[in-house]
Each structure stands twice: as structure tokens, then as C-alpha cells.
Design an enzyme around this catalytic site. Structure first.
Site, PDB file in Angstrom:
ATOM      1  N   GLU A  49      60.222  37.596 106.963  1.00  0.00           N
ATOM      2  CA  GLU A  49      60.074  38.956 107.476  1.00  0.00           C
ATOM      3  C   GLU A  49      58.606  39.379 107.484  1.00  0.00           C
ATOM      4  O   GLU A  49      58.118  39.928 108.469  1.00  0.00           O
ATOM      5  CB  GLU A  49      60.889  39.950 106.627  1.00  0.00           C
ATOM      6  CG  GLU A  49      62.387  39.693 106.639  1.00  0.00           C
ATOM      7  CD  GLU A  49      62.856  38.768 105.525  1.00  0.00           C
ATOM      8  OE1 GLU A  49      62.090  37.862 105.119  1.00  0.00           O
ATOM      9  OE2 GLU A  49      63.993  38.953 105.065  1.00  0.00           O
ATOM     10  N   ASN A  75      59.950  31.592 106.641  1.00  0.00           N
ATOM     11  CA  ASN A  75      59.297  31.565 105.334  1.00  0.00           C
ATOM     12  C   ASN A  75      58.425  30.323 105.220  1.00  0.00           C
ATOM     13  O   ASN A  75      58.716  29.265 105.778  1.00  0.00           O
ATOM     14  CB  ASN A  75      60.312  31.660 104.186  1.00  0.00           C
ATOM     15  CG  ASN A  75      61.410  30.609 104.221  1.00  0.00           C
ATOM     16  OD1 ASN A  75      61.850  30.207 105.293  1.00  0.00           O
ATOM     17  ND2 ASN A  75      61.847  30.178 103.049  1.00  0.00           N
ATOM     18  N   GLU A 122      56.555  28.314 102.161  1.00  0.00           N
ATOM     19  CA  GLU A 122      56.379  28.182 100.718  1.00  0.00           C
ATOM     20  C   GLU A 122      55.082  27.452 100.386  1.00  0.00           C
ATOM     21  O   GLU A 122      54.406  26.909 101.266  1.00  0.00           O
ATOM     22  CB  GLU A 122      57.582  27.436 100.116  1.00  0.00           C
ATOM     23  CG  GLU A 122      58.863  28.234 100.223  1.00  0.00           C
ATOM     24  CD  GLU A 122      60.052  27.579  99.550  1.00  0.00           C
ATOM     25  OE1 GLU A 122      61.070  28.279  99.411  1.00  0.00           O
ATOM     26  OE2 GLU A 122      59.970  26.393  99.192  1.00  0.00           O
ATOM     27  N   CYS A 158      59.983  42.620 101.179  1.00  0.00           N
ATOM     28  CA  CYS A 158      60.059  42.696 102.638  1.00  0.00           C
ATOM     29  C   CYS A 158      60.596  44.047 103.102  1.00  0.00           C
ATOM     30  O   CYS A 158      60.146  44.580 104.116  1.00  0.00           O
ATOM     31  CB  CYS A 158      60.909  41.556 103.185  1.00  0.00           C
ATOM     32  SG  CYS A 158      60.046  39.977 103.109  1.00  0.00           S
ATOM     33  N   CYS A 187      64.453  40.635 101.012  1.00  0.00           N
ATOM     34  CA  CYS A 187      64.130  40.937  99.618  1.00  0.00           C
ATOM     35  C   CYS A 187      63.442  42.301  99.530  1.00  0.00           C
ATOM     36  O   CYS A 187      63.071  42.903 100.537  1.00  0.00           O
ATOM     37  CB  CYS A 187      63.239  39.842  99.026  1.00  0.00           C
ATOM     38  SG  CYS A 187      61.499  39.930  99.525  1.00  0.00           S
ATOM     39  N   CYS A 196      57.576  35.354 102.818  1.00  0.00           N
ATOM     40  CA  CYS A 196      58.909  35.448 103.416  1.00  0.00           C
ATOM     41  C   CYS A 196      58.812  35.503 104.949  1.00  0.00           C
ATOM     42  O   CYS A 196      57.781  35.889 105.511  1.00  0.00           O
ATOM     43  CB  CYS A 196      59.616  36.718 102.951  1.00  0.00           C
ATOM     44  SG  CYS A 196      59.907  36.829 101.185  1.00  0.00           S
TER      45      CYS A 196
HETATM   46 ZN   LIG Z   1      61.104  38.809 101.466  1.00  0.00          ZN
END
Ligand SMILES: [Zn+2]
Length: 140
Positions: free
Chosen positions: A62, A49, A51, A96, A93, A60
Site C-alpha cells: 500500500e 511489498n 522486504e 498503511c 496494516c 508494504c
Molecule cells: Zn502495511
């Protein structure tokens, strides 16, 4: 990594996801995530990930790995290993899951494996994580 016999090296993929996690950029949430994504031919793509101070711009692990897979010319996922430090290990999430579904011709055949450094793991199929998902077939 390529698995000529059709079997992925599970321990190596767990280690690779954990190593990718160490490279995550998460100065705001401190929630580091690493991924080892296995394409249909066995090629593995790492993701972590990333940010941003403008939180909504964060990506993310993924989706990061999926983008790398696509840029390498692949269009189908065989398995995804996701590493976090939570107990139990965290699942992808919703955003993803939808992104993974885009590259899963048979979601019931795509393994999603969640792991942590303590050795805990959980595993599902992508179909179990996003049942009745929206796909391009529904665009008509
Ligand atoms: Zn995600």
C-alpha cells in the site's frame, strides 16, 4: 486506466491487484501482497511489498503504491484494492491505514477492497478502518 463516467472497473482492479501481488518481493515472510490504488482522477498505481534482510526496512504494498501516486503528482485516493492469498482477504496494516489517511480528504468516500485469488472479497471505507485517525489538521 481512467474512468470517465466516475465508475471504476472493479474486475480489472481486482485482476491488477492480483497481478501486482505476483511481483512482490517477500523471500522472508513469503506473504505476498499486491495493490491497485485508484487516484482521484481514476489513474491506477500498482504496488507490491518489498522486504529486506533487515526486516524493519520492508515496505508494504500500500505504501509502495502511495509513493508512486505522489511521484506522479496525485494527492488524493479514491479506492485501494489489496490482494493477498489469505482467507478471508487481509486488511491493510495500521501503518498503511495511516498513510492512506494522509491522502484521503474524505475517508468515508475512500473504498478499501480486500481480495484473494479464490474470489473472496471484503470491503470497507477507509473511515471504518481508521476511525478518529490522526491528520495534519491536528498539528495546528
Ligand atoms: Zn502495511
Amino acid at each position: 486506466m481512467s474512468a470517465a463516467d466516475g465508475r471504476d472497473d472493479d474486475a480489472a482492479l481486482v485482476a491488477r491487484a492480483l497481478a501486482a501481488r505476483d511481483l512482490a518481493y517477500a523471500p522472508y515472510s513469503h506473504f505476498l501482497v499486491g495493490v491497485a490504488l485508484v487516484a482521484d482522477d481514476g489513474t491506477v498505481f500498482d504496488g507490491a511489498n518489498v522486504e529486506n534482510a533487515s526486516y524493519g526496512l520492508s515496505i508494504c504494498a500500500e505504501r509502495n503504491a502511495v509513493a508512486r501516486m505522489v511521484l506522479a503528482g496525485h494527492r488524493a485516493i479514491r479506492a485501494v484494492y489489496v490482494a493477498t492469498t489469505t482467507s478471508p482477504p487481509a486488511t491493510p496494516c495500521g501503518m498503511c491505514r495511516q498513510t492512506l489517511l494522509e491522502f484521503a480528504p474524505d475517508p468515508a468516500a475512500v473504498r478499501v477492497v480486500a481480495v484473494n485469488p479464490a474470489g473472496e472479497r471484503a470491503e470497507w471505507t477507509l473511515a471504518a478502518l481508521i476511525p478518529a485517525g490522526f491528520t495534519g489538521a491536528q498539528l495546528g
